[in-house]
Motif scaffolding. Structure first.
Motif, mmCIF file in Angstrom:
data_model
loop_
_atom_site.group_PDB
_atom_site.id
_atom_site.type_symbol
_atom_site.label_atom_id
_atom_site.label_comp_id
_atom_site.label_asym_id
_atom_site.label_seq_id
_atom_site.Cartn_x
_atom_site.Cartn_y
_atom_site.Cartn_z
ATOM 1 N N UNK A 99 27.940 20.979 -28.375
ATOM 2 C CA UNK A 99 27.024 19.913 -28.417
ATOM 3 C C UNK A 99 26.050 19.850 -27.499
ATOM 4 N N UNK A 100 26.503 19.872 -26.151
ATOM 5 C CA UNK A 100 25.645 19.396 -24.934
ATOM 6 C C UNK A 100 24.852 20.968 -24.919
ATOM 7 N N UNK A 101 25.039 22.235 -25.331
ATOM 8 C CA UNK A 101 24.279 23.108 -25.035
ATOM 9 C C UNK A 101 23.224 23.003 -26.072
ATOM 10 N N UNK A 102 23.588 22.488 -27.278
ATOM 11 C CA UNK A 102 22.563 22.326 -28.339
ATOM 12 C C UNK A 102 21.609 21.066 -27.918
ATOM 13 N N UNK A 103 21.894 20.298 -27.446
ATOM 14 C CA UNK A 103 21.297 19.303 -26.899
ATOM 15 C C UNK A 103 20.078 19.728 -25.954
ATOM 16 N N UNK A 104 20.817 20.614 -24.868
ATOM 17 C CA UNK A 104 20.071 20.953 -23.864
ATOM 18 C C UNK A 104 19.035 21.984 -24.367
ATOM 19 N N UNK A 105 19.039 22.855 -25.487
ATOM 20 C CA UNK A 105 18.367 23.660 -25.866
ATOM 21 C C UNK A 105 17.337 22.849 -26.515
ATOM 22 N N UNK A 106 17.659 21.666 -27.266
ATOM 23 C CA UNK A 106 16.573 20.717 -27.984
ATOM 24 C C UNK A 106 15.675 20.099 -26.737
ATOM 25 N N UNK A 107 16.191 19.962 -25.616
ATOM 26 C CA UNK A 107 15.416 19.344 -24.746
ATOM 27 C C UNK A 107 14.410 20.414 -23.998
ATOM 28 N N UNK A 108 14.997 21.567 -23.988
ATOM 29 C CA UNK A 108 13.990 22.794 -23.423
ATOM 30 C C UNK A 108 12.859 23.013 -24.462
ATOM 31 N N UNK A 109 13.190 22.760 -25.504
ATOM 32 C CA UNK A 109 12.170 23.148 -26.724
ATOM 33 C C UNK A 109 11.107 21.924 -26.688
#
Length: 126
Positions: A99-109
């Motif tokens: 979940x954290x990796x998905x959230x970090x991807x959302x932040x990078x986007x």
């Protein structure tokens, strides 16, 4: 007509991921989008959880043979959201890193989108 509350499955997922922040579920295209601070980092479609992926975290999913989300199973179109391994759905401590990796991807986007918008912003001559 009042909005239909999230399914028990979606509520459970939000509770499991609560250590990351205030996880919100919003109806989207027959499923749900899960977000923290307005950043969508996961989808739930047909009772399957998918996390946002990008060039930084995609390999973790693909190395396990996990397939991207297909919004229309009969079409080749995919979205950059991948399911975690099945075992992650049984244990919060195993689910949180995904979940954290998905959230970090959302932040990078979001950072990329903001930078792109800034470059496109026309200058005003005074």
């Amino acid at each position: 007509m009042p909005a239909q509350p999230p399914s028990e499955y979606v509520v459970t997922l939000c509770e499991m991921m609560a250590p990351l922040g205030d996880v919100r579920a919003r109806r989207m295209f027959g499923g749900y989008g899960l977000s923290i601070d307005g950043r969508t980092f996961a989808l739930v479609a047909a009772d399957t959880l998918y996390f946002k992926a990008d060039d930084v975290n995609r390999t973790a999913f693909t190395e396990l043979g996990l397939e991207p989300f297909r919004p229309m199973p009969d079409k080749p179109t995919t979205l950059s959201y991948y399911p975690p391994p099945d075992s992650a759905l049984d244990e919060r401590d195993e689910l949180l890193p995904w979940a954290r990796s998905g959230f970090e991807a959302a932040l990078r986007a979001a950072v990329k989108k903001a930078a792109k918008a800034k470059r496109k912003k026309p200058t005003v001559a005074e």
